[in-house]
Design a protein around this motif. Structure first.
Motif, PDB file in Angstrom:
ATOM      1  N   VAL A  13       0.812  -1.215   0.000  1.00 20.60           N
ATOM      2  CA  VAL A  13       0.000   0.000   0.000  1.00 20.60           C
ATOM      3  C   VAL A  13       0.853   1.277   0.000  1.00 20.60           C
ATOM      4  CG1 VAL A  13      -0.247   0.402   2.492  1.00 20.60           C
ATOM      5  CG2 VAL A  13      -2.164   0.908   0.967  1.00 20.60           C
ATOM      6  N   ILE A  14       2.155   1.135   0.118  1.00 21.30           N
ATOM      7  CA  ILE A  14       3.029   2.309   0.215  1.00 21.30           C
ATOM      8  C   ILE A  14       2.894   3.250  -0.982  1.00 21.30           C
ATOM      9  CG2 ILE A  14       5.463   3.021   0.155  1.00 21.30           C
ATOM     10  CD1 ILE A  14       6.047   0.843   2.191  1.00 21.30           C
ATOM     11  N   PRO A  15       2.925   2.779  -2.235  1.00 16.88           N
ATOM     12  CA  PRO A  15       2.782   3.736  -3.344  1.00 16.88           C
ATOM     13  C   PRO A  15       1.491   4.540  -3.285  1.00 16.88           C
ATOM     14  CG  PRO A  15       3.603   1.627  -4.151  1.00 16.88           C
ATOM     15  CD  PRO A  15       3.202   1.411  -2.723  1.00 16.88           C
ATOM     16  N   ALA A  16       0.396   3.895  -2.907  1.00 18.73           N
ATOM     17  CA  ALA A  16      -0.880   4.608  -2.827  1.00 18.73           C
ATOM     18  C   ALA A  16      -0.849   5.652  -1.715  1.00 18.73           C
ATOM     19  CB  ALA A  16      -2.011   3.614  -2.595  1.00 18.73           C
ATOM     20  N   LEU A  17      -0.227   5.334  -0.587  1.00 20.80           N
ATOM     21  CA  LEU A  17      -0.127   6.296   0.505  1.00 20.80           C
ATOM     22  C   LEU A  17       0.724   7.497   0.112  1.00 20.80           C
ATOM     23  CD1 LEU A  17       0.299   3.883   3.553  1.00 20.80           C
ATOM     24  CD2 LEU A  17      -1.698   5.311   3.054  1.00 20.80           C
ATOM     25  N   HIS A  18       1.846   7.243  -0.544  1.00 17.66           N
ATOM     26  CA  HIS A  18       2.696   8.354  -0.989  1.00 17.66           C
ATOM     27  C   HIS A  18       1.966   9.220  -2.018  1.00 17.66           C
ATOM     28  CE1 HIS A  18       6.095   7.356   1.366  1.00 17.66           C
ATOM     29  NE2 HIS A  18       6.586   6.390   0.611  1.00 17.66           N
ATOM     30  N   ASN A  19       1.242   8.589  -2.909  1.00 18.18           N
ATOM     31  CA  ASN A  19       0.499   9.359  -3.911  1.00 18.18           C
ATOM     32  C   ASN A  19      -0.544  10.245  -3.234  1.00 18.18           C
ATOM     33  OD1 ASN A  19      -0.377   9.889  -6.800  1.00 18.18           O
ATOM     34  ND2 ASN A  19      -2.257   9.074  -5.950  1.00 18.18           N
ATOM     35  N   TRP A  20      -1.238   9.681  -2.248  1.00 17.46           N
ATOM     36  CA  TRP A  20      -2.226  10.464  -1.513  1.00 17.46           C
ATOM     37  C   TRP A  20      -1.562  11.655  -0.816  1.00 17.46           C
ATOM     38  CZ3 TRP A  20      -7.432  10.719  -0.764  1.00 17.46           C
ATOM     39  CH2 TRP A  20      -7.876  11.452   0.343  1.00 17.46           C
ATOM     40  N   SER A  21      -0.469  11.394  -0.111  1.00 13.74           N
ATOM     41  CA  SER A  21       0.220  12.454   0.621  1.00 13.74           C
ATOM     42  C   SER A  21       0.683  13.569  -0.307  1.00 13.74           C
ATOM     43  CB  SER A  21       1.414  11.878   1.377  1.00 13.74           C
ATOM     44  OG  SER A  21       0.997  10.911   2.315  1.00 13.74           O
ATOM     45  N   ALA A  22       1.121  13.178  -1.499  1.00  4.63           N
ATOM     46  CA  ALA A  22       1.646  14.152  -2.456  1.00  4.63           C
ATOM     47  C   ALA A  22       0.559  14.992  -3.104  1.00  4.63           C
ATOM     48  CB  ALA A  22       2.460  13.430  -3.534  1.00  4.63           C
ATOM     49  N   THR A  23      -0.679  14.513  -3.087  1.00  6.93           N
ATOM     50  CA  THR A  23      -1.721  15.179  -3.864  1.00  6.93           C
ATOM     51  C   THR A  23      -2.877  15.745  -3.041  1.00  6.93           C
ATOM     52  OG1 THR A  23      -2.880  13.068  -4.246  1.00  6.93           O
ATOM     53  CG2 THR A  23      -1.237  13.754  -5.885  1.00  6.93           C
ATOM     54  N   PHE A  24      -3.046  15.307  -1.785  1.00 13.32           N
ATOM     55  CA  PHE A  24      -4.253  15.715  -1.060  1.00 13.32           C
ATOM     56  C   PHE A  24      -4.279  17.219  -0.779  1.00 13.32           C
ATOM     57  CE2 PHE A  24      -6.761  16.453   2.816  1.00 13.32           C
ATOM     58  CZ  PHE A  24      -7.998  16.035   2.340  1.00 13.32           C
ATOM     59  N   HIS A  25      -3.155  17.807  -0.465  1.00 17.22           N
ATOM     60  CA  HIS A  25      -3.122  19.259  -0.223  1.00 17.22           C
ATOM     61  C   HIS A  25      -3.678  20.011  -1.431  1.00 17.22           C
ATOM     62  CE1 HIS A  25      -1.519  23.271   0.742  1.00 17.22           C
ATOM     63  NE2 HIS A  25      -1.042  23.277  -0.490  1.00 17.22           N
ATOM     64  N   THR A  26      -3.215  19.634  -2.624  1.00 20.19           N
ATOM     65  CA  THR A  26      -3.679  20.299  -3.843  1.00 20.19           C
ATOM     66  C   THR A  26      -5.161  20.030  -4.076  1.00 20.19           C
ATOM     67  OG1 THR A  26      -1.480  20.143  -4.819  1.00 20.19           O
ATOM     68  CG2 THR A  26      -3.319  20.499  -6.332  1.00 20.19           C
ATOM     69  N   LEU A  27      -5.601  18.798  -3.830  1.00 23.57           N
ATOM     70  CA  LEU A  27      -7.006  18.461  -3.980  1.00 23.57           C
ATOM     71  C   LEU A  27      -7.868  19.327  -3.055  1.00 23.57           C
ATOM     72  CD1 LEU A  27      -9.296  16.560  -5.020  1.00 23.57           C
ATOM     73  CD2 LEU A  27      -8.781  15.099  -3.061  1.00 23.57           C
ATOM     74  N   ALA A  28      -7.450  19.443  -1.809  1.00 24.49           N
ATOM     75  CA  ALA A  28      -8.225  20.234  -0.846  1.00 24.49           C
ATOM     76  C   ALA A  28      -8.298  21.693  -1.271  1.00 24.49           C
ATOM     77  CB  ALA A  28      -7.601  20.109   0.540  1.00 24.49           C
ATOM     78  N   LYS A  29      -7.177  22.243  -1.720  1.00 20.51           N
ATOM     79  CA  LYS A  29      -7.161  23.644  -2.140  1.00 20.51           C
ATOM     80  C   LYS A  29      -7.978  23.861  -3.413  1.00 20.51           C
ATOM     81  CE  LYS A  29      -4.129  25.301   0.951  1.00 20.51           C
ATOM     82  NZ  LYS A  29      -4.414  26.378   1.931  1.00 20.51           N
ATOM     83  N   SER A  30      -8.071  22.830  -4.248  1.00 20.52           N
ATOM     84  CA  SER A  30      -8.873  22.968  -5.463  1.00 20.52           C
ATOM     85  C   SER A  30     -10.359  23.040  -5.143  1.00 20.52           C
ATOM     86  CB  SER A  30      -8.595  21.808  -6.427  1.00 20.52           C
ATOM     87  OG  SER A  30      -9.164  20.588  -5.954  1.00 20.52           O
ATOM     88  N   VAL A  31     -10.755  22.406  -4.040  1.00 19.65           N
ATOM     89  CA  VAL A  31     -12.152  22.469  -3.611  1.00 19.65           C
ATOM     90  C   VAL A  31     -12.445  23.816  -2.961  1.00 19.65           C
ATOM     91  CG1 VAL A  31     -13.864  21.486  -2.023  1.00 19.65           C
ATOM     92  CG2 VAL A  31     -12.337  19.979  -3.333  1.00 19.65           C
ATOM     93  N   LYS A  32     -11.522  24.277  -2.116  1.00 18.65           N
ATOM     94  CA  LYS A  32     -11.708  25.538  -1.390  1.00 18.65           C
ATOM     95  C   LYS A  32     -10.327  26.152  -1.163  1.00 18.65           C
ATOM     96  CE  LYS A  32     -14.076  27.440   2.662  1.00 18.65           C
ATOM     97  NZ  LYS A  32     -14.884  27.116   3.859  1.00 18.65           N
ATOM     98  N   PRO A  33      -9.949  27.139  -1.945  1.00 20.16           N
ATOM     99  CA  PRO A  33      -8.584  27.682  -1.873  1.00 20.16           C
ATOM    100  C   PRO A  33      -8.180  28.191  -0.497  1.00 20.16           C
ATOM    101  CG  PRO A  33      -9.662  28.418  -3.881  1.00 20.16           C
ATOM    102  CD  PRO A  33     -10.716  27.725  -3.065  1.00 20.16           C
ATOM    103  N   THR A  34      -9.140  28.629   0.317  1.00 15.78           N
ATOM    104  CA  THR A  34      -8.803  29.153   1.643  1.00 15.78           C
ATOM    105  C   THR A  34      -8.699  28.066   2.706  1.00 15.78           C
ATOM    106  OG1 THR A  34     -11.155  29.527   2.136  1.00 15.78           O
ATOM    107  CG2 THR A  34      -9.913  31.360   1.147  1.00 15.78           C
ATOM    108  N   LEU A  35      -8.945  26.822   2.338  1.00 17.63           N
ATOM    109  CA  LEU A  35      -8.926  25.726   3.304  1.00 17.63           C
ATOM    110  C   LEU A  35      -7.508  25.512   3.831  1.00 17.63           C
ATOM    111  CD1 LEU A  35     -11.007  23.645   4.425  1.00 17.63           C
ATOM    112  CD2 LEU A  35     -10.188  22.071   2.666  1.00 17.63           C
ATOM    113  N   GLU A  36      -7.369  25.470   5.145  1.00 17.51           N
ATOM    114  CA  GLU A  36      -6.075  25.211   5.769  1.00 17.51           C
ATOM    115  C   GLU A  36      -5.845  23.703   5.824  1.00 17.51           C
ATOM    116  OE1 GLU A  36      -4.246  27.183   9.621  1.00 17.51           O
ATOM    117  OE2 GLU A  36      -5.577  25.527  10.174  1.00 17.51           O
ATOM    118  N   THR A  37      -4.659  23.261   5.417  1.00 19.04           N
ATOM    119  CA  THR A  37      -4.368  21.829   5.387  1.00 19.04           C
ATOM    120  C   THR A  37      -3.358  21.454   6.468  1.00 19.04           C
ATOM    121  OG1 THR A  37      -2.610  22.109   3.729  1.00 19.04           O
ATOM    122  CG2 THR A  37      -4.853  21.669   2.918  1.00 19.04           C
ATOM    123  N   TRP A  38      -3.636  20.322   7.107  1.00 25.60           N
ATOM    124  CA  TRP A  38      -2.760  19.763   8.135  1.00 25.60           C
ATOM    125  C   TRP A  38      -2.340  18.359   7.713  1.00 25.60           C
ATOM    126  CZ3 TRP A  38      -1.428  21.610  13.166  1.00 25.60           C
ATOM    127  CH2 TRP A  38      -1.949  22.882  13.468  1.00 25.60           C
TER     128      TRP A  38
END
Length: 297
Positions: free
Chosen positions: A203-228
């Motif tokens: 599952v490591i590749p899928a986890l790394h892919n998620w980590s690399a992309t979720f910040h951008t995904l969240a900001k694409s939904v709501k640019p002002t959203l703070e990501t942790w």
């Protein structure tokens, strides 16, 4: 943040971004990155190896200690949903007395509810391991319950910054769940994600892919959203150490994509064996976290 182990939820540094240009414009100050740790007891604030400036706790005594230490609080506000049962989590409805519980919380804890305080209303949204359904019929009631919880917080704590956590395990093989997560993000002020590695190398590749992309995904939904980024700081003895070290090295690089970072497991690892905590890591593993530590191992 904590439902994978029945509990969840950071140290501190400033990111530097260069000085002004030659056009005479005023330099933009570097953004202060919050680095937090998930604490269990007030005493853990005094024994922290992480250079933290924020903290999350599941109890009010520790939340008050975080405030007294002049650190940024992330408050546990998971009181509106039923407790998990032997059949799994109950995410499709609020407790019958959810609003009363919230009103009582506000009345008792006004000292913690400073304007802009971050509150966690739902941990690992849509994640219920006994039920892996990806259908609207299962997910829509959960979204409705989440929205109802958010509305109650907006009503009774209008100055709060509302957040949830998202586990990537809720989305693997479940594209409709990912769509529902995106709908949920629109109602929020902040979101955390906890891509913990639990020992399966596949599952490591899928986890790394998620980590690399979720910040951008969240900001694409709501640019002002703070990501942790909720970073892993625990390792069970069954996890292969070289694989774990390689995972964490990339994991912490991905953490730098996010607005802030919160560590789970350095001193407090929920219901796990205490030996799994980051404070017990071998030196070569601790060195991977050196950016966030008060002193280099």
């Amino acid at each position: 943040m904590k439902q994978l182990f029945a509990a969840l939820l950071v140290s501190v540094f400033l990111t530097s971004c260069g000085g002004g240009g030659s056009n005479g414009s005023t330099p933009t100050p570097p953004k202060a990155v919050l680095v937090g740790e998930i604490f269990s007891t007030p005493s853990q604030l005094n024994t922290a190896d992480l250079a933290f400036t924020a903290g999350y706790a599941g109890n009010l005594t520790t939340s008050r200690a975080i405030k007294a230490a002049d650190k940024t609080n992330l408050l546990d506000l998971l009181l509106m949903f039923p407790a998990p049962t032997a059949q799994g989590r109950v995410l499709d409805r609020l407790l019958p007395d959810a609003e009363q519980r919230l009103v009582q919380y506000v009345a008792a804890n006004g000292d913690l509810l400073t304007p802009g305080v971050r509150v966690l209303v739902l941990d690992e949204i849509f994640w219920n391991p006994p039920d892996q359904s990806d259908s609207d019929a299962v997910l829509q009631p959960q979204l409705d319950a989440f929205k109802a919880a958010v509305a109650l917080v907006r009503k009774h704590i209008p100055g709060a910054a509302i957040g949830i956590t998202v586990t990537p395990y809720a989305t693997f093989g479940r594209p409709n769940t990912l769509r529902f997560i995106q709908m949920a993000l629109r109602d929020l002020d902040w979101v955390g994600t906890d891509p913990y590695w639990l020992g399966d190398a596949a599952v490591i590749p899928a986890l790394h892919n998620w980590s690399a992309t979720f910040h951008t995904l969240a900001k694409s939904v709501k640019p002002t959203l703070e990501t942790w980024f909720i970073a892993q700081a625990f390792r069970l003895s069954s996890y292969d150490l070289p694989t774990f070290n390689a995972y964490i090295a990339q994991h912490l690089l991905d953490a730098e994509r996010y607005d802030n970072v919160l560590f789970f497991g350095w001193q407090f690892a929920s219901e796990l064996d205490p030996s799994s905590a980051g404070i017990n890591f071998p030196v070569e593993t601790k060195r991977l976290y050196r950016k966030y530590l008060k002193s280099t191992p």
